[in-house]
Design a protein around this motif. Structure first.
Motif, mmCIF file in Angstrom:
data_model
loop_
_atom_site.group_PDB
_atom_site.id
_atom_site.type_symbol
_atom_site.label_atom_id
_atom_site.label_comp_id
_atom_site.label_asym_id
_atom_site.label_seq_id
_atom_site.Cartn_x
_atom_site.Cartn_y
_atom_site.Cartn_z
ATOM 1 N N GLY A 245 6.941 23.547 25.526
ATOM 2 C CA GLY A 245 7.849 23.064 26.558
ATOM 3 C C GLY A 245 9.089 22.411 25.987
ATOM 4 O O GLY A 245 9.388 22.539 24.805
ATOM 5 N N LEU A 246 9.811 21.750 26.851
ATOM 6 C CA LEU A 246 11.073 21.144 26.442
ATOM 7 C C LEU A 246 10.883 20.129 25.328
ATOM 8 O O LEU A 246 9.874 19.447 25.256
ATOM 9 C CB LEU A 246 11.726 20.443 27.639
ATOM 10 N N TRP A 247 11.884 20.025 24.519
ATOM 11 C CA TRP A 247 11.871 19.060 23.427
ATOM 12 C C TRP A 247 12.352 17.714 23.940
ATOM 13 O O TRP A 247 13.347 17.620 24.673
ATOM 14 C CB TRP A 247 12.764 19.539 22.301
ATOM 15 N N SER A 248 11.672 16.674 23.502
ATOM 16 C CA SER A 248 12.092 15.325 23.862
ATOM 17 C C SER A 248 13.179 14.875 22.881
ATOM 18 O O SER A 248 13.295 15.419 21.779
ATOM 19 C CB SER A 248 10.908 14.373 23.793
ATOM 20 N N PRO A 249 13.973 13.887 23.262
ATOM 21 C CA PRO A 249 14.988 13.365 22.336
ATOM 22 C C PRO A 249 14.378 12.871 21.031
ATOM 23 O O PRO A 249 14.986 13.008 19.964
ATOM 24 C CB PRO A 249 15.595 12.196 23.121
ATOM 25 N N GLU A 250 13.176 12.321 21.116
ATOM 26 C CA GLU A 250 12.521 11.822 19.898
ATOM 27 C C GLU A 250 12.195 12.974 18.950
ATOM 28 O O GLU A 250 12.385 12.875 17.731
ATOM 29 C CB GLU A 250 11.230 11.059 20.250
ATOM 30 N N GLU A 251 11.707 14.056 19.528
ATOM 31 C CA GLU A 251 11.403 15.228 18.698
ATOM 32 C C GLU A 251 12.680 15.790 18.077
ATOM 33 O O GLU A 251 12.701 16.154 16.897
ATOM 34 C CB GLU A 251 10.710 16.295 19.542
ATOM 35 N N ASP A 252 13.720 15.839 18.889
ATOM 36 C CA ASP A 252 15.008 16.321 18.373
ATOM 37 C C ASP A 252 15.456 15.482 17.182
ATOM 38 O O ASP A 252 15.923 16.001 16.165
ATOM 39 C CB ASP A 252 16.073 16.268 19.477
ATOM 40 N N GLU A 253 15.309 14.169 17.349
ATOM 41 C CA GLU A 253 15.755 13.264 16.298
ATOM 42 C C GLU A 253 14.951 13.473 15.018
ATOM 43 O O GLU A 253 15.498 13.526 13.918
ATOM 44 C CB GLU A 253 15.628 11.817 16.790
ATOM 45 N N LYS A 254 13.645 13.619 15.193
ATOM 46 C CA LYS A 254 12.780 13.848 14.026
ATOM 47 C C LYS A 254 13.188 15.119 13.289
ATOM 48 O O LYS A 254 13.326 15.129 12.066
ATOM 49 C CB LYS A 254 11.320 13.958 14.467
ATOM 50 N N GLY B 255 6.637 15.519 11.043
ATOM 51 C CA GLY B 255 5.779 14.783 11.973
ATOM 52 C C GLY B 255 5.874 15.292 13.395
ATOM 53 O O GLY B 255 5.718 14.531 14.347
ATOM 54 N N LEU B 256 6.113 16.574 13.515
ATOM 55 C CA LEU B 256 6.240 17.167 14.846
ATOM 56 C C LEU B 256 4.987 17.944 15.191
ATOM 57 O O LEU B 256 4.444 18.659 14.349
ATOM 58 C CB LEU B 256 7.453 18.107 14.886
ATOM 59 N N GLN B 257 4.556 17.808 16.391
ATOM 60 C CA GLN B 257 3.393 18.571 16.846
ATOM 61 C C GLN B 257 3.870 19.868 17.480
ATOM 62 O O GLN B 257 3.589 20.165 18.641
ATOM 63 C CB GLN B 257 2.562 17.743 17.806
ATOM 64 N N ARG B 258 4.620 20.576 16.696
ATOM 65 C CA ARG B 258 5.191 21.850 17.141
ATOM 66 C C ARG B 258 4.869 22.904 16.093
ATOM 67 O O ARG B 258 4.702 22.589 14.908
ATOM 68 C CB ARG B 258 6.705 21.739 17.262
ATOM 69 N N CYS B 259 4.865 24.133 16.518
ATOM 70 C CA CYS B 259 4.716 25.196 15.542
ATOM 71 C C CYS B 259 6.064 25.411 14.846
ATOM 72 O O CYS B 259 7.120 25.051 15.374
ATOM 73 C CB CYS B 259 4.231 26.484 16.192
ATOM 74 N N GLY B 260 6.014 25.983 13.655
ATOM 75 C CA GLY B 260 7.236 26.212 12.909
ATOM 76 C C GLY B 260 8.232 27.067 13.657
ATOM 77 O O GLY B 260 9.447 26.855 13.596
ATOM 78 N N LYS B 261 7.685 27.987 14.372
ATOM 79 C CA LYS B 261 8.524 28.889 15.148
ATOM 80 C C LYS B 261 9.357 28.119 16.169
ATOM 81 O O LYS B 261 10.546 28.382 16.355
ATOM 82 C CB LYS B 261 7.599 29.872 15.866
ATOM 83 N N ARG C 198 14.461 25.644 17.963
ATOM 84 C CA ARG C 198 15.162 24.454 18.430
ATOM 85 C C ARG C 198 16.351 24.127 17.526
ATOM 86 O O ARG C 198 17.423 23.776 17.995
ATOM 87 C CB ARG C 198 14.195 23.273 18.484
ATOM 88 N N TRP C 199 16.132 24.254 16.240
ATOM 89 C CA TRP C 199 17.193 23.963 15.289
ATOM 90 C C TRP C 199 18.326 24.975 15.415
ATOM 91 O O TRP C 199 19.495 24.611 15.515
ATOM 92 C CB TRP C 199 16.638 23.961 13.861
ATOM 93 N N ILE C 200 17.987 26.223 15.417
ATOM 94 C CA ILE C 200 19.011 27.271 15.427
ATOM 95 C C ILE C 200 19.792 27.279 16.733
ATOM 96 O O ILE C 200 21.006 27.422 16.738
ATOM 97 C CB ILE C 200 18.355 28.652 15.180
#
Length: 313
Positions: A34-43, A64-70, A75-77
């Motif tokens: 789902g959507l990324w939180s600002p905290e996740e974005d910051e990390k 420290g993200l509970q996300r898959c690499g994909k 999100r980064w790109i």
DNA sequence: AACACTCGCAACCGCGAACGA
DNA sequence: GTCGTTCGCGGTTGCGAGTGT
């Protein structure tokens, strides 16, 4: 918009177990969706700034993200990368997308590579939501043809200039300059369809389209002169290698005169002296051209044409 | 004001390519 | 050569916002 992951209730089914891990006993084995939180974005941003791009699964783990690499990669790109332009597409970008799509079809990543600061996802969304509809609504048969040319399959040449026609082939290298068939420009307000030997008369009115051609096809914008030609002032860095990676035959867009008559020529790389010396060699390999790292506006900054209907700010 | 519909876009999914063991 | 993993791409989905009725 999707809810941020941290807004989801605990145990929400948007938490998926990680990679079939049988030891799925704690939260670290759950991957958020789902959507990324600002905290996740910051990390993620902090991690990328510190460490740069590496193995994406490591990025997800080490940041420290509970996300898959994909998911991190996406999100980064598409969102966090600092060189993203964002904002609405300019008319020039839109025209460029239309033209590149007529050549490349739905190869969004390749189109994006020629639009600095734009992502493939962004362009894809823009195409599907805006351009496609606009072209359809225009009712112009030609425009629809252009809009759909890319969906015909890449092996099937469209009426638009096909990259295949530009590819290098030793047998096709002529000792003279041939005029290339041009895509029909009905999506802009200018030139007529060109036949062999034709010039753009009445000025093409929008050099952006010539630039677009150069972006996508390995063409150059050339200034024609008596006894020779050169790269038009301000376009020195505009030569991009053909999309198919060929290093042979070159194509040029040349200005017939300062008022803006244009002629499209194609020449061999080795036939010096033909067409009044309008021969350009593409060396391939190392080049000062860095596709995707310059901006159209920057390229056009110092270029002034009386017939232009736009100027970069 | 309430509802239905459309739009834009972030994010996910599935697939194939590339790569290393 | 095979297998497993990772990456990148294009297609698709789903949701909030905007708009129309």
């Amino acid at each position: 918009m999707r809810r941020p992951a941290d807004a989801l209730p605990a145990g929400n089914d948007l938490m998926i177990s990680g990679g079939g891990n049988s030891g799925n006993r704690n939260n670290s084995c759950k991957l958020r969706k789902g959507l990324w939180s600002p905290e996740e974005d910051e990390k993620l941003t902090n991690y990328m700034m510190r460490n740069g791009q590496g193995c994406w699964s490591d990025v997800a783990r080490n940041a420290g993200l509970q996300r898959c690499g994909k998911s991190c990669r996406l999100r980064w790109i598409n969102y966090l990368r600092p060189d993203l332009k964002r904002g609405t597409f300019s008319v020039q970008e839109e025209d460029l997308i239309v033209h590149l799509h007529s050549i490349l079809g739905n190869r969004w990543s390749q189109i994006a590579a020629r639009l600095p600061g734009r992502t493939d996802n962004e362009i894809k969304n823009f195409w599907n939501s805006t351009i496609k509809k606009r072209l359809k609504n225009s009712g112009s048969e030609q425009e629809i043809k252009l809009a759909t040319a890319g969906n015909l399959g890449h092996d099937q040449p469209s009426q638009s200039m096909c990259i295949d026609s530009l590819s290098s082939s030793s047998s096709s290298r002529a000792d003279h300059c041939d005029l290339l068939p041009l895509p029909e420009f009905s999506w802009c307000n200018a030139p007529q369809v060109l036949d062999h030997g034709s010039y753009f008369h009445e000025a093409p009115t929008n050099v952006a389209h010539q630039v677009a051609m150069a972006y996508g096809t390995g063409m150059m914008v050339m200034e024609e002169g008596r006894g020779g030609g050169g790269i038009m002032e301000g376009y020195e860095d505009l030569f991009v290698p053909p999309l198919d990676g060929s290093t042979g035959r070159n194509c040029m867009v040349s200005s017939g005169n300062i008022e803006g008559n244009y002629m499209v020529q194609q020449s061999s790389e080795s036939s010096a002296g033909d067409g009044g010396g309008l021969v350009v060699n593409w060396e391939g390999g190392e080049s000062s051209i860095r596709v995707g790292e310059w901006e159209l506006g920057e390229l056009m900054r110092d270029v002034s044409f009386p017939f232009l209907d736009f100027q970069a700010e």
